[in-house]
Design a protein around this motif. Sequence first.
Motif, short mmCIF file in Angstrom:
data_model
loop_
_atom_site.label_atom_id
_atom_site.label_comp_id
_atom_site.label_asym_id
_atom_site.label_seq_id
_atom_site.Cartn_x
_atom_site.Cartn_y
_atom_site.Cartn_z
N GLY A 15 0.79 -1.22 0.00
CA GLY A 15 0.00 0.00 0.00
C GLY A 15 0.82 1.27 0.00
N GLY A 16 2.12 1.14 0.19
CA GLY A 16 3.00 2.30 0.23
C GLY A 16 3.33 2.84 -1.15
N SER A 17 4.11 3.92 -1.15
CA SER A 17 4.47 4.60 -2.40
C SER A 17 5.97 4.87 -2.46
CB SER A 17 3.74 5.93 -2.50
OG SER A 17 2.34 5.74 -2.54
N LEU A 18 6.47 4.92 -3.66
CA LEU A 18 7.85 5.32 -3.92
C LEU A 18 7.88 6.07 -5.24
CD1 LEU A 18 9.93 2.10 -3.10
CD2 LEU A 18 10.03 4.25 -1.85
N THR A 19 8.85 6.96 -5.38
CA THR A 19 9.09 7.62 -6.67
C THR A 19 10.52 7.33 -7.09
OG1 THR A 19 7.53 9.40 -6.21
CG2 THR A 19 9.17 9.79 -7.93
N LEU A 20 10.65 6.69 -8.23
CA LEU A 20 11.96 6.37 -8.79
C LEU A 20 12.38 7.48 -9.76
CD1 LEU A 20 11.53 2.57 -9.59
CD2 LEU A 20 12.17 3.67 -7.43
N SER A 21 13.68 7.72 -9.82
CA SER A 21 14.24 8.70 -10.76
C SER A 21 15.26 8.02 -11.65
CB SER A 21 14.91 9.84 -10.01
OG SER A 21 13.99 10.55 -9.21
N CYS A 22 15.29 8.45 -12.89
CA CYS A 22 16.27 7.99 -13.87
C CYS A 22 16.98 9.22 -14.39
CB CYS A 22 15.58 7.24 -14.99
SG CYS A 22 16.62 6.84 -16.41
N ALA A 23 18.23 9.41 -13.99
CA ALA A 23 19.00 10.59 -14.38
C ALA A 23 19.92 10.24 -15.54
CB ALA A 23 19.81 11.10 -13.21
N ALA A 24 19.91 11.08 -16.55
CA ALA A 24 20.70 10.82 -17.76
C ALA A 24 21.92 11.74 -17.85
CB ALA A 24 19.83 11.01 -18.99
N SER A 25 22.93 11.27 -18.57
CA SER A 25 24.16 12.04 -18.74
C SER A 25 24.04 13.11 -19.81
CB SER A 25 25.32 11.09 -19.10
OG SER A 25 25.00 10.38 -20.27
N GLU A 26 22.96 13.08 -20.57
CA GLU A 26 22.71 14.09 -21.59
C GLU A 26 21.21 14.29 -21.72
OE1 GLU A 26 24.61 11.44 -24.61
OE2 GLU A 26 22.85 12.02 -25.81
N SER A 27 20.83 15.25 -22.53
CA SER A 27 19.40 15.53 -22.69
C SER A 27 18.65 14.30 -23.19
CB SER A 27 19.21 16.68 -23.66
OG SER A 27 17.83 16.85 -23.94
N LEU A 28 17.48 14.08 -22.63
CA LEU A 28 16.61 12.98 -23.06
C LEU A 28 15.56 13.43 -24.06
CD1 LEU A 28 16.09 11.22 -19.61
CD2 LEU A 28 17.42 10.37 -21.55
N ALA A 29 15.72 14.64 -24.56
CA ALA A 29 14.69 15.23 -25.41
C ALA A 29 14.41 14.38 -26.66
CB ALA A 29 15.08 16.63 -25.82
#
Length: 124
Positions: A15-29
């Motif tokens: 029932g809990g929550s988490l927010t994962l992040s994915c950080a990139a070395s360059e723009s993901l545009a």
Amino acid sequence: QLQLVESGGGSVQPGGSLTLSCAASESLAYYAVAWFRQATGKGSEGVSCISLEKKDEYVDSVKGRFTISRDNSQRTVFLQMNNLQPEDTANYFCAATYGNPLCPALELSEWNHWGQGTQVTVSS
């Protein structure tokens, strides 16, 4: 070579929550980005994808509970996970593919870059 680093995993109760992040070395545009997960002893499973146009897709088991979003200016893609269940326990990693305006199939062979992942454990 694009580098991806995941963070935000941890241990939560059902029932809990988490927010994962994915950080990139360059723009993901110009990249479509997906989240995959792999439970111990199992193969990888595609969870969600966000296209260049910010259109999102989800595997049925997480629809209504997970939300993917992207911030190209911060080179980051997020996975908000709510109402987590024990079956969500896995190593979660992000993947990216360049130049495809739509989300490719959620099969790892369709993606060119991925990170090492962050562990999510759901138990009481």
